[in-house]
Design a protein around this motif. Structure first.
Motif, PDB file in Angstrom:
ATOM      1  N   GLY A  15       7.064 -64.374 -29.146  1.00 12.54           N
ATOM      2  CA  GLY A  15       6.243 -63.208 -29.425  1.00 12.54           C
ATOM      3  C   GLY A  15       5.140 -63.697 -30.778  1.00 12.54           C
ATOM      4  O   GLY A  15       5.112 -64.948 -31.117  1.00 12.54           O
ATOM      5  N   GLY A  16       4.282 -62.628 -30.978  1.00 13.14           N
ATOM      6  CA  GLY A  16       3.408 -62.821 -31.964  1.00 13.14           C
ATOM      7  C   GLY A  16       2.634 -61.596 -32.572  1.00 13.14           C
ATOM      8  O   GLY A  16       3.399 -60.340 -32.173  1.00 13.14           O
ATOM      9  N   TRP A  17       1.715 -61.711 -33.017  1.00 13.48           N
ATOM     10  CA  TRP A  17       1.034 -60.494 -33.685  1.00 13.48           C
ATOM     11  C   TRP A  17       0.783 -59.300 -32.790  1.00 13.48           C
ATOM     12  O   TRP A  17       1.359 -58.203 -33.377  1.00 13.48           O
ATOM     13  N   GLU A  18       0.357 -59.481 -31.507  1.00 14.52           N
ATOM     14  CA  GLU A  18       0.260 -58.270 -30.667  1.00 14.52           C
ATOM     15  C   GLU A  18       1.708 -57.654 -30.257  1.00 14.52           C
ATOM     16  O   GLU A  18       1.533 -56.450 -29.757  1.00 14.52           O
ATOM     17  N   ASP A  19       2.799 -58.008 -30.545  1.00 11.35           N
ATOM     18  CA  ASP A  19       4.136 -57.593 -30.534  1.00 11.35           C
ATOM     19  C   ASP A  19       4.507 -57.097 -31.662  1.00 11.35           C
ATOM     20  O   ASP A  19       5.646 -56.351 -31.372  1.00 11.35           O
ATOM     21  N   ILE A  20       3.951 -56.616 -32.642  1.00 10.91           N
ATOM     22  CA  ILE A  20       4.440 -56.117 -34.182  1.00 10.91           C
ATOM     23  C   ILE A  20       4.951 -54.625 -33.741  1.00 10.91           C
ATOM     24  O   ILE A  20       6.010 -54.356 -34.224  1.00 10.91           O
ATOM     25  N   PHE A  35      20.866 -47.843 -44.787  1.00 13.53           N
ATOM     26  CA  PHE A  35      21.386 -48.987 -45.257  1.00 13.53           C
ATOM     27  C   PHE A  35      20.130 -49.850 -45.917  1.00 13.53           C
ATOM     28  O   PHE A  35      20.660 -50.866 -46.743  1.00 13.53           O
ATOM     29  N   GLY A  36      19.099 -49.570 -45.913  1.00 15.43           N
ATOM     30  CA  GLY A  36      17.992 -50.396 -46.461  1.00 15.43           C
ATOM     31  C   GLY A  36      17.675 -51.823 -45.953  1.00 15.43           C
ATOM     32  O   GLY A  36      17.006 -52.651 -46.875  1.00 15.43           O
ATOM     33  N   GLU A  37      18.082 -51.942 -44.797  1.00 16.62           N
ATOM     34  CA  GLU A  37      18.038 -53.265 -44.321  1.00 16.62           C
ATOM     35  C   GLU A  37      16.633 -53.794 -43.472  1.00 16.62           C
ATOM     36  O   GLU A  37      16.061 -54.777 -43.236  1.00 16.62           O
ATOM     37  N   ARG A  38      16.067 -52.663 -43.207  1.00 18.55           N
ATOM     38  CA  ARG A  38      14.820 -52.592 -42.209  1.00 18.55           C
ATOM     39  C   ARG A  38      13.598 -53.027 -42.867  1.00 18.55           C
ATOM     40  O   ARG A  38      13.353 -52.792 -44.074  1.00 18.55           O
ATOM     41  N   TRP A  39      12.775 -53.762 -42.238  1.00 23.19           N
ATOM     42  CA  TRP A  39      11.527 -54.518 -42.912  1.00 23.19           C
ATOM     43  C   TRP A  39      10.518 -53.606 -42.432  1.00 23.19           C
ATOM     44  O   TRP A  39      10.572 -52.770 -41.375  1.00 23.19           O
ATOM     45  N   SER A  40       9.633 -53.636 -43.245  1.00 23.27           N
ATOM     46  CA  SER A  40       8.363 -52.878 -43.038  1.00 23.27           C
ATOM     47  C   SER A  40       7.421 -53.784 -41.887  1.00 23.27           C
ATOM     48  O   SER A  40       7.420 -54.887 -42.053  1.00 23.27           O
ATOM     49  N   LYS A  41       6.376 -53.025 -41.432  1.00 23.93           N
ATOM     50  CA  LYS A  41       5.281 -53.626 -40.442  1.00 23.93           C
ATOM     51  C   LYS A  41       4.672 -54.675 -41.304  1.00 23.93           C
ATOM     52  O   LYS A  41       4.334 -55.860 -40.778  1.00 23.93           O
ATOM     53  N   SER A  42       4.234 -54.311 -42.561  1.00 16.67           N
ATOM     54  CA  SER A  42       3.384 -55.342 -43.482  1.00 16.67           C
ATOM     55  C   SER A  42       4.271 -56.582 -43.606  1.00 16.67           C
ATOM     56  O   SER A  42       3.854 -57.695 -43.840  1.00 16.67           O
ATOM     57  N   GLN A  43       5.502 -56.384 -43.890  1.00 11.56           N
ATOM     58  CA  GLN A  43       6.581 -57.630 -44.213  1.00 11.56           C
ATOM     59  C   GLN A  43       6.659 -58.616 -42.984  1.00 11.56           C
ATOM     60  O   GLN A  43       6.488 -59.790 -43.147  1.00 11.56           O
ATOM     61  N   ILE A  44       6.658 -58.064 -41.837  1.00  6.63           N
ATOM     62  CA  ILE A  44       6.539 -58.754 -40.723  1.00  6.63           C
ATOM     63  C   ILE A  44       5.446 -59.383 -40.488  1.00  6.63           C
ATOM     64  O   ILE A  44       5.167 -60.782 -40.196  1.00  6.63           O
ATOM     65  N   ALA A  45       4.064 -58.623 -40.522  1.00  6.26           N
ATOM     66  CA  ALA A  45       2.965 -59.326 -40.618  1.00  6.26           C
ATOM     67  C   ALA A  45       2.747 -60.367 -41.532  1.00  6.26           C
ATOM     68  O   ALA A  45       2.071 -61.380 -41.277  1.00  6.26           O
ATOM     69  N   GLY A  46       3.333 -60.052 -42.847  1.00  2.00           N
ATOM     70  CA  GLY A  46       2.862 -61.088 -43.830  1.00  2.00           C
ATOM     71  C   GLY A  46       3.807 -62.529 -43.524  1.00  2.00           C
ATOM     72  O   GLY A  46       3.335 -63.583 -43.911  1.00  2.00           O
ATOM     73  N   VAL A  47       5.044 -62.474 -42.903  1.00  2.24           N
ATOM     74  CA  VAL A  47       5.535 -63.614 -42.434  1.00  2.24           C
ATOM     75  C   VAL A  47       5.219 -64.548 -41.405  1.00  2.24           C
ATOM     76  O   VAL A  47       5.229 -65.500 -41.128  1.00  2.24           O
ATOM     77  N   LEU A  48       4.853 -63.644 -40.554  1.00  2.93           N
ATOM     78  CA  LEU A  48       4.341 -64.207 -39.184  1.00  2.93           C
ATOM     79  C   LEU A  48       3.307 -65.412 -39.204  1.00  2.93           C
ATOM     80  O   LEU A  48       3.510 -66.511 -38.559  1.00  2.93           O
ATOM     81  N   PRO A  49       2.326 -65.624 -40.053  1.00  2.00           N
ATOM     82  CA  PRO A  49       1.509 -66.596 -40.373  1.00  2.00           C
ATOM     83  C   PRO A  49       1.966 -67.772 -40.886  1.00  2.00           C
ATOM     84  O   PRO A  49       1.136 -68.679 -41.130  1.00  2.00           O
ATOM     85  N   LEU A  50       3.343 -67.717 -41.688  1.00  2.00           N
ATOM     86  CA  LEU A  50       3.700 -68.856 -42.177  1.00  2.00           C
ATOM     87  C   LEU A  50       4.146 -70.151 -41.484  1.00  2.00           C
ATOM     88  O   LEU A  50       4.524 -69.777 -40.495  1.00  2.00           O
ATOM     89  N   VAL A  53       7.271 -70.336 -38.666  1.00  2.00           N
ATOM     90  CA  VAL A  53       7.915 -68.920 -38.413  1.00  2.00           C
ATOM     91  C   VAL A  53       7.811 -68.815 -36.847  1.00  2.00           C
ATOM     92  O   VAL A  53       6.969 -69.194 -36.426  1.00  2.00           O
ATOM     93  N   ARG A  54       8.962 -68.459 -36.072  1.00  2.43           N
ATOM     94  CA  ARG A  54       9.100 -68.073 -34.830  1.00  2.43           C
ATOM     95  C   ARG A  54       9.573 -66.783 -34.673  1.00  2.43           C
ATOM     96  O   ARG A  54      10.531 -66.148 -35.535  1.00  2.43           O
ATOM     97  N   LEU A  55       9.018 -65.894 -33.576  1.00  2.00           N
ATOM     98  CA  LEU A  55       9.389 -64.505 -33.057  1.00  2.00           C
ATOM     99  C   LEU A  55       9.710 -64.824 -31.716  1.00  2.00           C
ATOM    100  O   LEU A  55       8.959 -65.338 -30.773  1.00  2.00           O
ATOM    101  N   LEU A  56      11.027 -64.371 -31.346  1.00  2.00           N
ATOM    102  CA  LEU A  56      11.510 -64.344 -29.998  1.00  2.00           C
ATOM    103  C   LEU A  56      11.742 -62.921 -29.604  1.00  2.00           C
ATOM    104  O   LEU A  56      12.452 -62.313 -30.466  1.00  2.00           O
ATOM    105  N   LEU A  57      11.310 -62.698 -28.499  1.00  2.00           N
ATOM    106  CA  LEU A  57      11.479 -61.372 -27.588  1.00  2.00           C
ATOM    107  C   LEU A  57      12.105 -61.494 -26.844  1.00  2.00           C
ATOM    108  O   LEU A  57      12.290 -62.286 -25.919  1.00  2.00           O
ATOM    109  N   ALA A  58      12.760 -60.233 -26.586  1.00  2.00           N
ATOM    110  CA  ALA A  58      13.970 -60.023 -25.400  1.00  2.00           C
ATOM    111  C   ALA A  58      13.325 -58.889 -24.722  1.00  2.00           C
ATOM    112  O   ALA A  58      13.223 -57.761 -25.113  1.00  2.00           O
ATOM    113  N   HIS A  59      12.799 -59.105 -23.408  1.00  2.00           N
ATOM    114  CA  HIS A  59      12.341 -58.075 -22.300  1.00  2.00           C
ATOM    115  C   HIS A  59      13.664 -57.804 -21.343  1.00  2.00           C
ATOM    116  O   HIS A  59      14.210 -58.543 -21.045  1.00  2.00           O
TER     117      HIS A  59
END
Length: 164
Positions: A15-20, A35-50, A53-59
């Motif tokens: 996956g990538g940016w378009e899947d956020i 529980f406070g475990e959830r990340w924000s959209k900006s946290q995910i967007a901030g880590v993706l370009p590092l 980093v890999r994002l794997l999606l399950a459809h």
């Protein structure tokens, strides 16, 4: 790709940016705010370009079907950290989390990782999955997560050493 049998027609793909937005929908469902475990959209967007980093999606049912789970990790040198793993509640308990975790491990090892690690809230049902996949508790972070009600929850750190 994953070797675990998943009783539904599940497609795992990068996956990538378009899947956020789709990732956030799964996260909103899978991580209760108490529980406070959830990340924000900006946290995910901030880590993706590092780097690493890999994002794997399950459809559920092919590439055009909805995203029902994801794994996000970063591999640097010989270490790989699973940053997030989530499965929509409608798809939990069917082997999808295990398939995502196994794929993370396979890809991280292929990228040269000899140490896999993650952290998760103490009491999260996923702890059983991590232990069954060879991850050992390496430490505890007291009061690491803070829920929306202000309640604090410990995090457990897990590690799995692999040989190349």
């Amino acid at each position: 790709m994953a070797t675990s049998p998943v009783p539904r027609e599940i497609l795992l793909e990068p996956g990538g940016w378009e899947d956020i937005d789709a990732v956030m929908a799964v996260m909103d469902d899978a991580f209760p705010p108490c529980f406070g475990e959830r990340w924000s959209k900006s946290q995910i967007a901030g880590v993706l370009p590092l780097t690493g980093v890999r994002l794997l999606l399950a459809h559920d049912g092919g590439a055009e079907a909805p995203i029902v789970g994801f794994a996000l990790w970063r591999t640097v040198s010989d270490e790989s950290e699973l940053l997030l793993l989530a499965v929509h509640t409608s798809a939990q308990g069917q082997g999808l989390g295990r398939a995502l975790l196994e794929d993370f491990a396979e890809q991280a090892i292929a990228d040269g990782a000899t140490r896999l690690h993650l952290e998760v809230r103490d009491g999260n049902p996923a702890n059983r999955l991590y232990a069954s996949e060879g991850f050992d508790v390496a430490g505890r972070r007291r009061a690491y997560y803070r829920g929306v009600d202000g309640e604090r929850h410990d995090a457990l750190t897990y590690v799995r050493m692999v040989s190349q």
